[in-house]
Design a protein around this motif. Sequence first.
Motif, PDB file in Angstrom:
ATOM      1  N   LYS A   1       9.160  11.128  -0.011  1.00 30.32           N
ATOM      2  CA  LYS A   1      10.246  10.224   0.712  1.00 30.32           C
ATOM      3  C   LYS A   1       9.874  10.212   2.179  1.00 30.32           C
ATOM      4  N   VAL A   2      10.645   9.127   2.745  1.00 33.03           N
ATOM      5  CA  VAL A   2      10.535   8.925   4.163  1.00 33.03           C
ATOM      6  C   VAL A   2      11.944   8.828   4.794  1.00 33.03           C
TER       7      VAL A   2
ATOM      8  N   LYS B   1       3.961   2.158  -1.163  1.00 33.53           N
ATOM      9  CA  LYS B   1       4.493   2.134  -2.343  1.00 33.53           C
ATOM     10  C   LYS B   1       3.608   2.090  -3.492  1.00 33.53           C
ATOM     11  N   LYS B   2       2.166   1.797  -3.152  1.00 30.83           N
ATOM     12  CA  LYS B   2       1.007   1.427  -3.980  1.00 30.83           C
ATOM     13  C   LYS B   2       0.393   2.845  -4.401  1.00 30.83           C
ATOM     14  N   HIS B   3       0.038   3.440  -3.183  1.00 34.11           N
ATOM     15  CA  HIS B   3      -0.824   4.563  -3.142  1.00 34.11           C
ATOM     16  C   HIS B   3      -0.305   6.030  -2.826  1.00 34.11           C
ATOM     17  N   ILE B   4       0.909   5.903  -2.653  1.00 30.55           N
ATOM     18  CA  ILE B   4       1.494   7.256  -2.158  1.00 30.55           C
ATOM     19  C   ILE B   4       2.582   7.413  -3.092  1.00 30.55           C
ATOM     20  N   GLY B   5       2.345   8.889  -3.536  1.00 30.54           N
ATOM     21  CA  GLY B   5       3.234   9.330  -4.720  1.00 30.54           C
ATOM     22  C   GLY B   5       4.757   9.129  -4.442  1.00 30.54           C
TER      23      GLY B   5
ATOM     24  N   LYS C   1       3.410  -4.346   5.629  1.00 29.67           N
ATOM     25  CA  LYS C   1       2.118  -4.097   4.614  1.00 29.67           C
ATOM     26  C   LYS C   1       1.912  -2.496   4.572  1.00 29.67           C
ATOM     27  N   THR C   2       2.272  -1.907   5.860  1.00 30.52           N
ATOM     28  CA  THR C   2       2.154  -0.457   5.571  1.00 30.52           C
ATOM     29  C   THR C   2       3.098   0.316   4.354  1.00 30.52           C
ATOM     30  N   ILE C   3       4.180  -0.463   4.500  1.00 26.69           N
ATOM     31  CA  ILE C   3       5.381  -0.118   3.333  1.00 26.69           C
ATOM     32  C   ILE C   3       4.880  -0.380   1.925  1.00 26.69           C
ATOM     33  N   ASP C   4       4.065  -1.549   1.680  1.00 30.81           N
ATOM     34  CA  ASP C   4       3.541  -1.989   0.366  1.00 30.81           C
ATOM     35  C   ASP C   4       2.477  -1.134   0.065  1.00 30.81           C
TER      36      ASP C   4
END
Length: 487
Positions: free
Chosen positions: A24-25, A16-20, A10-13
């Motif tokens: 990168k991570v 992807k939705k809200h962070i530019g 969920k954190t990854i999703d």
Amino acid sequence: MATECLDKQKTIDLRKKHIGPSCKVFFSHDPIKIIRAKGQYMYDEKGERYLDCINNVAHVGHSHPDVVRAASQQMELLNTNSRFLHDNLVVYAQRLQATLPDKLSVCYFVNSGSEANDLALRLAWQYTGHKDVITLNNAYHGHVSSLIDISPYKFHQLSDAEHHKQFVHVAPSPDIYRGKYRADHPDPATAYSDEVRDIISRAHERGGKIAAFIAESLQSCGGQVIPPAGYFQKVAAHVRQAGGVVIADEVQVGFGRVGSHFWGFQLQGADFVPDIVTMGKPIGNGHPMSCVVTSREVAQAFMSSGMEYFNTFGGNPVSCAIGLAVLDVLQNEDLQGNALRVGGHLTRLLGKLKEKHPLVGDVRGHGFFVGVELVRDRVKLTPATAEAQEVIYKLKEEHILLSADGPHRNVLKFKPPMCFSREDAELVVERIHLILSDIEKALNMHMPDQVHFDRGCKRKVSFSDNLPECHSVRHRGAGNEPIRVYN
């Protein structure tokens, strides 16, 4: 806590939705979700512990209780902008200045290394009345527009040649391993500084005037490059003769990291003093804080422009309380001494890897700033980029966090928290040794008179031995997957 209530996917999703997407991570194909950290260790959502070899932000150790206490107590009492008188600001400035040469006596507190370097350029432009800037190849100085312009590490990634500004001049990185002038050159310091001299001459021929030479005291993103002794003195003479100033970027290497000295530029000798020093990352142990320190003359020229300088958060009471606590911990726990002792031990152990592994081309560094350059051929210096990435990912499986950088992404870089221990150093070097052994076996690479080891033996590796006879291998999770073969 809200930061721990989501499962990893969920954190990854949501990221992807809200962070530019340009943000990168680490380990993007299987990122680590860190929820807490202590000392030199970080913990994921499952409670698994990782040894942190790269976090030069948590300088005196993650969540150091003295730093946390100082922040909390000051936050409870007061936090406001720096236009109000407050003792923390002036006391911290005084403490910080005491670590520097007397000439560097005026502080401007800001919030990030990028802000510090951007302000340093403004100081240089105003003081000199000139515009042109000399930077080093592969340099990185920050993410704001003015710094992208002087960061070949960034603007060389762009296809549009217009992104290379005409007032920016790129000098060769003073890399005596892979650079234009190497360790076998009779005087690499003079040779590299003469390149700067020639750049100045060409700029003058075109009507340019040099405002500043900017460089990290030890180049980080450029591949953990250690400049030859005397280089900065010679460069400073050329730059100052042309009416420019010298900016030492200490964002990555300051605050005792090099062990023998508090500041990286001091490695060059007492006769080298920059005109401007910038600092960030370690200054606040993870709190957003940074500083520019310069001479009274430069500061007076900046004021004469008539434009007031104001920074809402720079030097606020909480930031300065944290900065003071970091200085106290560095002194009380002798962390600079620890960097000297343990960093030296780490470098010696890594040096022994070079004797055993053909992939290890060079080991270089000071204190807790160390690089290991991997090559496929020690004569041609063919970068072992894929192999370096393999080492990084295999170490992650062993719960050790390391990264690779440099123009070819083939330099393993160590910049751990300053509380990193002798045992930590031995553990990570042992693991690198085993991983390199697997990679070299897959590539059929051998050192002359290489001793082959029985991987079934149970004796622990001892790097005090000239050559260990055998190893035990402890894998975690997916660590038993076969090594990838490189073409």
